[in-house]
Scaffold this motif. Structure first.
Motif, PDB file in Angstrom:
ATOM      1  N   SER A   1       0.830  -1.210   0.000  1.00 40.93           N
ATOM      2  CA  SER A   1       0.000   0.000   0.000  1.00 40.93           C
ATOM      3  C   SER A   1       0.862   1.257   0.000  1.00 40.93           C
ATOM      4  O   SER A   1       0.444   2.308  -0.495  1.00 40.93           O
ATOM      5  N   ALA A   2       2.084   1.142   0.544  1.00 40.09           N
ATOM      6  CA  ALA A   2       2.959   2.327   0.616  1.00 40.09           C
ATOM      7  C   ALA A   2       3.628   2.627  -0.720  1.00 40.09           C
ATOM      8  O   ALA A   2       4.145   3.723  -0.937  1.00 40.09           O
ATOM      9  N   CYS A   3       3.642   1.640  -1.624  1.00 35.02           N
ATOM     10  CA  CYS A   3       4.344   1.842  -2.899  1.00 35.02           C
ATOM     11  C   CYS A   3       3.586   2.838  -3.775  1.00 35.02           C
ATOM     12  O   CYS A   3       2.387   2.682  -4.035  1.00 35.02           O
ATOM     13  N   LEU A   4       4.298   3.855  -4.237  1.00 35.15           N
ATOM     14  CA  LEU A   4       3.703   4.914  -5.062  1.00 35.15           C
ATOM     15  C   LEU A   4       3.808   4.593  -6.545  1.00 35.15           C
ATOM     16  O   LEU A   4       3.353   5.360  -7.379  1.00 35.15           O
ATOM     17  N   GLN A   5       4.473   3.462  -6.870  1.00 39.62           N
ATOM     18  CA  GLN A   5       4.743   3.078  -8.268  1.00 39.62           C
ATOM     19  C   GLN A   5       5.468   4.203  -9.023  1.00 39.62           C
ATOM     20  O   GLN A   5       5.254   4.431 -10.203  1.00 39.62           O
ATOM     21  N   CYS A   6       6.316   4.923  -8.299  1.00 39.41           N
ATOM     22  CA  CYS A   6       7.003   6.086  -8.883  1.00 39.41           C
ATOM     23  C   CYS A   6       8.230   5.690  -9.706  1.00 39.41           C
ATOM     24  O   CYS A   6       8.699   6.452 -10.532  1.00 39.41           O
ATOM     25  N   ASP A   7       8.780   4.524  -9.439  1.00 39.12           N
ATOM     26  CA  ASP A   7       9.923   3.983 -10.186  1.00 39.12           C
ATOM     27  C   ASP A   7      11.268   4.619  -9.812  1.00 39.12           C
ATOM     28  O   ASP A   7      12.248   4.412 -10.525  1.00 39.12           O
ATOM     29  N   TYR A   8      11.345   5.375  -8.732  1.00 37.00           N
ATOM     30  CA  TYR A   8      12.644   5.924  -8.322  1.00 37.00           C
ATOM     31  C   TYR A   8      13.630   4.795  -8.014  1.00 37.00           C
ATOM     32  O   TYR A   8      14.830   4.977  -8.066  1.00 37.00           O
ATOM     33  N   CYS A   9      13.094   3.643  -7.654  1.00 37.79           N
ATOM     34  CA  CYS A   9      13.952   2.523  -7.255  1.00 37.79           C
ATOM     35  C   CYS A   9      14.670   1.865  -8.434  1.00 37.79           C
ATOM     36  O   CYS A   9      15.635   1.125  -8.237  1.00 37.79           O
ATOM     37  N   ALA A  10      14.217   2.142  -9.654  1.00 38.94           N
ATOM     38  CA  ALA A  10      14.774   1.423 -10.814  1.00 38.94           C
ATOM     39  C   ALA A  10      16.225   1.808 -11.098  1.00 38.94           C
ATOM     40  O   ALA A  10      16.992   1.001 -11.606  1.00 38.94           O
TER      41      ALA A  10
ATOM     42  N   ARG B   1       8.489  -5.733  -9.883  1.00 38.61           N
ATOM     43  CA  ARG B   1       8.421  -6.895  -8.980  1.00 38.61           C
ATOM     44  C   ARG B   1       7.429  -6.651  -7.840  1.00 38.61           C
ATOM     45  O   ARG B   1       6.738  -7.580  -7.415  1.00 38.61           O
ATOM     46  N   VAL B   2       7.367  -5.419  -7.363  1.00 40.35           N
ATOM     47  CA  VAL B   2       6.392  -5.117  -6.309  1.00 40.35           C
ATOM     48  C   VAL B   2       4.987  -5.410  -6.842  1.00 40.35           C
ATOM     49  O   VAL B   2       4.150  -6.016  -6.164  1.00 40.35           O
ATOM     50  N   PHE B   3       4.741  -5.016  -8.087  1.00 43.04           N
ATOM     51  CA  PHE B   3       3.430  -5.277  -8.701  1.00 43.04           C
ATOM     52  C   PHE B   3       3.191  -6.785  -8.839  1.00 43.04           C
ATOM     53  O   PHE B   3       2.108  -7.293  -8.495  1.00 43.04           O
TER      54      PHE B   3
ATOM     55  N   THR C   1      16.690   4.123  -2.495  1.00 40.97           N
ATOM     56  CA  THR C   1      16.193   5.288  -3.230  1.00 40.97           C
ATOM     57  C   THR C   1      14.677   5.450  -3.134  1.00 40.97           C
ATOM     58  O   THR C   1      14.104   6.296  -3.792  1.00 40.97           O
ATOM     59  N   CYS C   2      14.047   4.626  -2.322  1.00 44.37           N
ATOM     60  CA  CYS C   2      12.578   4.653  -2.275  1.00 44.37           C
ATOM     61  C   CYS C   2      12.084   5.802  -1.378  1.00 44.37           C
ATOM     62  O   CYS C   2      12.376   5.831  -0.187  1.00 44.37           O
ATOM     63  N   PRO C   3      11.318   6.749  -1.941  1.00 39.41           N
ATOM     64  CA  PRO C   3      10.851   7.883  -1.135  1.00 39.41           C
ATOM     65  C   PRO C   3       9.775   7.479  -0.133  1.00 39.41           C
ATOM     66  O   PRO C   3       9.455   8.222   0.787  1.00 39.41           O
ATOM     67  N   SER C   4       9.212   6.287  -0.326  1.00 38.51           N
ATOM     68  CA  SER C   4       8.105   5.864   0.526  1.00 38.51           C
ATOM     69  C   SER C   4       8.543   4.800   1.542  1.00 38.51           C
ATOM     70  O   SER C   4       7.707   4.231   2.243  1.00 38.51           O
ATOM     71  N   SER C   5       9.839   4.556   1.610  1.00 36.03           N
ATOM     72  CA  SER C   5      10.415   3.579   2.554  1.00 36.03           C
ATOM     73  C   SER C   5       9.738   2.211   2.489  1.00 36.03           C
ATOM     74  O   SER C   5       9.491   1.573   3.522  1.00 36.03           O
ATOM     75  N   VAL C   6       9.424   1.770   1.293  1.00 32.79           N
ATOM     76  CA  VAL C   6       8.849   0.419   1.144  1.00 32.79           C
ATOM     77  C   VAL C   6       9.909  -0.598   1.558  1.00 32.79           C
ATOM     78  O   VAL C   6      11.037  -0.549   1.075  1.00 32.79           O
ATOM     79  N   HIS C   7       9.542  -1.495   2.467  1.00 36.71           N
ATOM     80  CA  HIS C   7      10.531  -2.483   2.932  1.00 36.71           C
ATOM     81  C   HIS C   7      10.545  -3.641   1.943  1.00 36.71           C
ATOM     82  O   HIS C   7       9.921  -4.686   2.154  1.00 36.71           O
TER      83      HIS C   7
END
Ligand code: SF4
Ligand code: SF4
Length: 432
Positions: free
Chosen positions: A23-32, A51-53, A85-91
């Motif tokens: 739910s915390a994932c913004l699907q912003c792709d900063y992590c790529a 992968r989160v998806f 690099t995740c702005p939403s701190s997804v673990h």
């Protein structure tokens, strides 16, 4: 991200935790940007966001995981670069751990794949069995170019020399040399004790010289190897053994720290609190996680007494588990610089070497490509030696480079009065 778990699913702790992360994932792709598999393959489903998806779709579905989903998730190194690099701190680590356990439980792998994973789980965490396997593999080494991919990957990692069976495989207390300032436990580990006894010996020497009484409870796996394969029963059983042994010490004479000198294992030991959050041992596991420290953290707290000034150029390879898993980025380099080494980092300091637990054995093609990339950037520095804080990454880099590879603690032990690391014997005149 919108999730659609049923109330029955959310009643299970693993699903409830994953629901929070998804739910915390913004699907912003900063992590790529930092993801090695996305850089190599360019496929959305080989990126963290993809992968989160896939994890969300897989966990929500009552069907067995799809082949393609497993393929993309299997290709993840669990290097955790995406978490930095995740702005939403997804673990991402906890999500991936759940995904791997789900696949292990609900997906039927092809027979050969199952057999390989079964064998790795039965051999790697047991030093005696692992030594035996390494002995056999050493004989096969000259024929490795003729072998099929996975077997070739396994054999290529075998060190040329195996150490004699050490004495650190049973409970013992090694007193501080001089006045005792701390009492610490050392995880001597499983695979590490089979392939390299120098690292534990250097760790013990440097700790004892700097006022630490070192307790070894037993030689055993921390659970990381099976944890990374989703084999939760095995990994929890190994972890439980450690938790009980260290708690017995804490409740006896006490412990100031539980020291880990293999960064991949350290990441897992520091996560015991989470792993056992719904277990009767939850409080003990939390205590152990709180006491767990990488050897570099402990050495940075001690006042190291330097005895020699080595004239060496050291390329420092920051392992993923140390820099991303434990967020220890500069401490080992600071220690090496303070000791007089010239320390340099490769330009791709954030990039994985491809070892990643059992990854090099189950995904040898990708692991080899990542190693070649890493060795190239390390060798561009023209170092006398490469310093690493994880035995697996040491084996991986050694398999692709002629430059000596040593553990950071071996170098620090040497400059504070220990012997020169054996791997540096070929470097020639190195201290002044
Ligand atoms: S950076 Fe974080 S929030 Fe953004 S897609 Fe990746 S995991 Fe999701
Ligand atoms: S853990 Fe590593 S390989 Fe896996 S998605 Fe994150 S960055 Fe990519």
């Amino acid at each position: 991200m919108q999730t659609n778990f049923t109330p029955e699913q959310l009643a299970k702790p693993a699903f409830a935790s994953s629901n929070v992360e998804l739910s915390a994932c913004l699907q912003c792709d900063y992590c790529a940007s930092n993801c090695p598999t996305y850089q190599m393959l360019g496929h959305e489903y080989d990126s963290p966001r993809g992968r989160v998806f896939l994890i969300k779709e897989m966990l929500e579905s009552p069907q067995r995981p799809a082949d393609t989903t497993v393929e993309h998730l299997d290709r993840c190194l669990s290097c955790l670069a995406c978490m930095s690099t995740c702005p939403s701190s997804v673990h991402y680590m906890h999500l991936m751990d759940h995904a791997r356990a789900h696949i292990e439980e609900h997906y039927r792998r092809p027979f050969k794949e199952q057999l390989l994973r079964w064998m790795l789980a039965k051999v790697l965490p047991h030093p005696g069995r692992f030594r035996l396997a390494m002995r056999g593999a050493r004989w096969l080494k000259p024929f490795s170019p003729l072998m099929p991919g996975r077997l070739r990957g396994l054999v290529a990692l075998t060190p040329h020399k195996l150490p004699p069976v050490g004495t650190l495989n049973r409970r013992q207390v090694l007193p501080a040399l001089g006045e005792r300032e701390r009492r610490v436990a050392l995880l001597t580990g499983c695979a590490q004790t089979a392939v390299n006894s120098d690292i534990n010996e250097a760790t013990i020497r440097i700790l004892r010289r700097h006022g630490c009484e070192v307790v070894i409870t037993h030689a055993g796996c921390c659970g990381a190897l099976t944890h990374h394969m989703g084999k939760m029963k095995e990994s929890h059983a190994a972890a439980e053994k450690n938790i009980r042994a260290w708690m017995a010490e804490i409740n006896g004479k006490g412990l100031d720290a539980v020291i880990v000198n293999t960064s991949g294992c350290g990441t897992v030991v520091k996560d015991y609190g989470y792993m056992f959050r719904d277990h009767p041992l939850a409080a003990s596991a939390e205590t152990i996680s709180g006491l767990a420290k990488d050897i570099s953290e402990v050495l940075s707290e001690l006042e190291l007494t330097h005895k020699s000034v080595p004239k060496l150029r050291i390329a420092y390879h920051a392992t993923c588990s140390l820099q991303f898993g434990q967020r220890i980025r500069y401490t080992p380099m600071k220690l090496l610089k303070a000791a007089g080494f010239t320390v340099l980092e490769p330009r791709d300091a954030h990039a994985c070497c491809g070892f990643a637990g059992t990854y090099a054995m189950v995904q040898p093609e990708m692991a080899t490509q990542l190693r070649q990339r890493k060795v190239q950037t390390l060798e561009q520095i023209n170092p006398d030696a490469i310093a690493v804080g994880n035995i697996g990454c040491m084996m991986q880099i050694s398999a692709g480079s002629q430059v000596p590879v040593v553990h950071t603690v071996e170098l620090l032990d040497w400059v504070t009065g220990g012997p020169m690391p054996q791997a540096l014997a070929s470097v020639g005149e190195v201290s002044g």
